[in-house]
Motif scaffolding. Structure first.
Motif, PDB file in Angstrom:
ATOM      1  N   ARG A   1     -10.520  14.534   4.832  1.00 35.62           N
ATOM      2  CA  ARG A   1      -9.936  15.468   5.751  1.00 35.62           C
ATOM      3  C   ARG A   1      -9.605  16.778   4.945  1.00 35.62           C
ATOM      4  NH1 ARG A   1      -4.464  12.554   6.172  1.00 35.62           N
ATOM      5  NH2 ARG A   1      -3.978  14.421   6.479  1.00 35.62           N
TER       6      ARG A   1
ATOM      7  N   GLU B   1       3.070  12.028 -10.063  1.00 38.28           N
ATOM      8  CA  GLU B   1       3.003  13.821 -10.523  1.00 38.28           C
ATOM      9  C   GLU B   1       2.686  14.852  -9.897  1.00 38.28           C
ATOM     10  OE1 GLU B   1      -1.231  11.624 -11.396  1.00 38.28           O
ATOM     11  OE2 GLU B   1       0.052   9.290 -11.546  1.00 38.28           O
ATOM     12  N   LEU B   2       3.637  14.983  -9.234  1.00 34.72           N
ATOM     13  CA  LEU B   2       3.197  16.012  -8.095  1.00 34.72           C
ATOM     14  C   LEU B   2       4.127  17.078  -7.933  1.00 34.72           C
ATOM     15  CD1 LEU B   2       2.706  14.588  -4.421  1.00 34.72           C
ATOM     16  CD2 LEU B   2       0.821  15.380  -6.119  1.00 34.72           C
TER      17      LEU B   2
ATOM     18  N   GLY C   1      -6.303   6.884   5.207  1.00 33.62           N
ATOM     19  CA  GLY C   1      -5.737   8.054   4.658  1.00 33.62           C
ATOM     20  C   GLY C   1      -6.244   8.946   4.351  1.00 33.62           C
TER      21      GLY C   1
ATOM     22  N   GLY D   1       3.674   6.174  -4.882  1.00 36.03           N
ATOM     23  CA  GLY D   1       4.491   6.645  -6.086  1.00 36.03           C
ATOM     24  C   GLY D   1       3.496   8.054  -7.010  1.00 36.03           C
ATOM     25  N   ALA D   2       2.956   8.272  -5.727  1.00 36.47           N
ATOM     26  CA  ALA D   2       1.438   9.482  -6.579  1.00 36.47           C
ATOM     27  C   ALA D   2       2.412  10.985  -6.437  1.00 36.47           C
ATOM     28  CB  ALA D   2       0.812   9.453  -5.796  1.00 36.47           C
TER      29      ALA D   2
ATOM     30  N   ALA E   1       3.855  18.957  -1.711  1.00 34.94           N
ATOM     31  CA  ALA E   1       3.003  18.262  -1.861  1.00 34.94           C
ATOM     32  C   ALA E   1       3.507  17.003  -2.005  1.00 34.94           C
ATOM     33  CB  ALA E   1       3.047  18.233  -3.328  1.00 34.94           C
TER      34      ALA E   1
ATOM     35  N   ALA F   1      -1.472   8.301   7.591  1.00 37.86           N
ATOM     36  CA  ALA F   1      -2.747   8.332   8.161  1.00 37.86           C
ATOM     37  C   ALA F   1      -3.510   7.120   8.055  1.00 37.86           C
ATOM     38  CB  ALA F   1      -3.049   8.985   7.895  1.00 37.86           C
ATOM     39  N   GLY F   2      -3.086   6.505   5.952  1.00 39.76           N
ATOM     40  CA  GLY F   2      -3.469   5.363   6.458  1.00 39.76           C
ATOM     41  C   GLY F   2      -3.838   3.905   7.116  1.00 39.76           C
TER      42      GLY F   2
ATOM     43  N   HIS G   1       2.946   2.006  -2.657  1.00 41.52           N
ATOM     44  CA  HIS G   1       2.248   2.181  -4.412  1.00 41.52           C
ATOM     45  C   HIS G   1       1.639   3.350  -4.175  1.00 41.52           C
ATOM     46  CE1 HIS G   1       1.933  -1.124  -7.532  1.00 41.52           C
ATOM     47  NE2 HIS G   1       2.214  -1.539  -5.788  1.00 41.52           N
ATOM     48  N   ALA G   2       0.817   4.311  -2.577  1.00 45.86           N
ATOM     49  CA  ALA G   2       0.533   5.295  -2.682  1.00 45.86           C
ATOM     50  C   ALA G   2       1.340   6.278  -2.750  1.00 45.86           C
ATOM     51  CB  ALA G   2      -0.243   5.909  -0.915  1.00 45.86           C
TER      52      ALA G   2
ATOM     53  N   VAL H   1      -7.435   0.991   4.414  1.00 43.21           N
ATOM     54  CA  VAL H   1      -6.504   1.199   4.151  1.00 43.21           C
ATOM     55  C   VAL H   1      -6.755   2.543   4.040  1.00 43.21           C
ATOM     56  CG1 VAL H   1      -3.401   1.318   4.738  1.00 43.21           C
ATOM     57  CG2 VAL H   1      -5.524  -0.609   5.427  1.00 43.21           C
TER      58      VAL H   1
ATOM     59  N   ARG I   1       2.796  16.081   1.681  1.00 38.17           N
ATOM     60  CA  ARG I   1       1.710  15.763   2.290  1.00 38.17           C
ATOM     61  C   ARG I   1       1.364  14.376   2.205  1.00 38.17           C
ATOM     62  NH1 ARG I   1       0.881  21.363   0.629  1.00 38.17           N
ATOM     63  NH2 ARG I   1       0.549  21.091  -1.916  1.00 38.17           N
ATOM     64  N   LEU I   2       1.950  14.533   0.989  1.00 40.51           N
ATOM     65  CA  LEU I   2       1.650  12.968   0.555  1.00 40.51           C
ATOM     66  C   LEU I   2       1.672  11.564   1.131  1.00 40.51           C
ATOM     67  CD1 LEU I   2       0.503  10.690  -1.499  1.00 40.51           C
ATOM     68  CD2 LEU I   2       2.973  11.300  -2.347  1.00 40.51           C
TER      69      LEU I   2
ATOM     70  N   HIS J   1      -3.046   5.952  -6.885  1.00 40.35           N
ATOM     71  CA  HIS J   1      -1.892   4.345  -6.713  1.00 40.35           C
ATOM     72  C   HIS J   1      -1.916   3.824  -6.113  1.00 40.35           C
ATOM     73  CE1 HIS J   1       0.890   6.817  -9.527  1.00 40.35           C
ATOM     74  NE2 HIS J   1       0.052   7.881  -9.515  1.00 40.35           N
ATOM     75  N   ALA J   2      -2.639   4.133  -4.563  1.00 40.57           N
ATOM     76  CA  ALA J   2      -2.091   3.573  -3.213  1.00 40.57           C
ATOM     77  C   ALA J   2      -3.159   2.354  -4.190  1.00 40.57           C
ATOM     78  CB  ALA J   2      -3.276   4.032  -2.287  1.00 40.57           C
TER      79      ALA J   2
ATOM     80  N   SER K   1       1.176  12.362   5.220  1.00 43.59           N
ATOM     81  CA  SER K   1       0.893  12.324   5.646  1.00 43.59           C
ATOM     82  C   SER K   1      -0.379  11.383   5.280  1.00 43.59           C
ATOM     83  CB  SER K   1       1.475  13.926   6.243  1.00 43.59           C
ATOM     84  OG  SER K   1       0.073  14.502   6.309  1.00 43.59           O
ATOM     85  N   VAL K   2      -0.640  11.486   4.486  1.00 48.19           N
ATOM     86  CA  VAL K   2      -1.814  10.727   3.890  1.00 48.19           C
ATOM     87  C   VAL K   2      -1.981   9.442   4.146  1.00 48.19           C
ATOM     88  CG1 VAL K   2      -3.524  10.326   1.755  1.00 48.19           C
ATOM     89  CG2 VAL K   2      -2.861  12.517   2.959  1.00 48.19           C
ATOM     90  N   THR K   3      -0.735   8.492   3.815  1.00 46.03           N
ATOM     91  CA  THR K   3       0.126   7.889   3.524  1.00 46.03           C
ATOM     92  C   THR K   3      -0.123   7.188   4.839  1.00 46.03           C
ATOM     93  OG1 THR K   3       0.991   7.860   1.807  1.00 46.03           O
ATOM     94  CG2 THR K   3       1.126   5.575   2.639  1.00 46.03           C
TER      95      THR K   3
ATOM     96  N   TYR L   1       0.792  -0.911  -0.061  1.00 43.35           N
ATOM     97  CA  TYR L   1      -0.314   0.257  -0.116  1.00 43.35           C
ATOM     98  C   TYR L   1       0.447   1.427   0.265  1.00 43.35           C
ATOM     99  CZ  TYR L   1      -1.920   4.033   2.376  1.00 43.35           C
ATOM    100  OH  TYR L   1      -2.362   5.090   3.306  1.00 43.35           O
TER     101      TYR L   1
END
Lengths: 190, 190
Positions: free
Chosen positions: B147, A168-169, B185, A164-165, A174, A184-185, A161-162, B181, A177-178, B161-162, A180-182, A158
């Motif tokens: 969020r 594109e940032l 996030g 990997g975004a 950014a 949180a998951g 892969h997450a 999961v 932030r990605l 991506h995730a 931190s979101v990951t 997870y």
């Protein structure tokens, strides 16, 4: 002193090799993959075309060698980050996201990526990376900071892969932030 | 009645086309990409080789047509899921993860994927998908269920991506855990 002499030869070969890889990476970045020739690479690396052919058979072989050098360097960098950080999981994920964000741009819009993704070393490196993240997650699960309802192996997939975004940032903020979101998951909802 | 006649011809052409796409997908799945020939496709689709060439120039063209049909069907399926679900964001992410999990297996271990990923229609479909997820996230942000410290565009990229990790998961239960999961996030840590 044959030992010393052979050391010098080895070192010289490594330097030439590195110069060729650097020159190729820069040319591909500037001109795109198809436009780069062995002659240009030799010129930019400051060696003769005949010498270049003693090192590498063609442009694709050079690209794979360059890719291998990048992969080895990135894995070493991630291991270093892991060993020095106070929060190793967060630090490794952050470093990986920034590497991903940076390397996508260097891969010249998919053209180079589609060649390099056929590289079996990439799959091997990915397994090593997955293993590293998996171990870090396991430590965090034991410490109660990561959810235990999903196996570390799945959480590591997870994460990678997450992140990997990041490719594109466009900004480092950014990417953070990605991460931190990951994260949180990974923690889950309490 | 020329109108009716042309309708029948159109319908017949569509049926032949669909039969060719189905036959090709099945042959690639069974034998791998390189082993499939125009003759085999014609035989499996139950038409003559000469007729097949009236529809498609080569195997790659058929694969792209098949891919386009898949993409259109998947986007339609996701739109249908969105319009019927009580929790559209969760339902769409779940459906997308299952599509991703299933299609990776059909892509015959990267060989087919590396051809199809050059398809510009894939990029277009991905933008439509990103747009759909973005709108659903925006609704959830307004409702206070997602969020608000990260822009919906970035959250949508994170999600898609995730959920790509579904391609490496072997069970439906694992895909559902991945969705949960990923959703955690999106919600963030309170």
């Amino acid at each position: 002193m044959p030992k010393l002499w052979s050391d010098t030869v080895d070192e010289h070969r490594r330097e030439v090799r590195d110069a060729v890889l650097d020159a190729t990476a820069q040319l591909v970045h500037e001109q795109g993959l198809r436009a780069v020739t062995m002659s240009e690479i030799a010129a930019k690396a400051g060696i003769g075309r005949a010498t270049l052919y003693k090192y590498f058979a063609d442009v694709e072989t050079i690209l794979f060698a360059w890719h291998e050098r990048q992969i080895v360097a990135h894995l070493a960098e991630l291991a270093r980050v892991r060993d020095q950080a106070e929060e190793p999981l967060l630090a490794v994920l952050e470093a990986y996201a920034h590497i991903t964000g940076g390397s996508r741009q260097h891969h010249h819009g998919g053209e180079l990526a589609s060649i390099l993704h056929r590289d079996h070393r990439l799959a091997h490196a990915h397994r090593q990376l997955h293993q590293m993240v998996c171990e870090l997650i396991t430590v965090e699960v034991r410490a109660g900071r990561v959810r235990r309802d999903v196996a570390p192996e799945e959480l590591a997939q997870y994460c990678l892969h997450a992140l990997g975004a990041a490719g594109e940032l466009s900004s480092k903020a950014a990417v953070s932030r990605l991460v931190s979101v990951t994260m949180a998951g990974l923690r889950g909802v309490s």
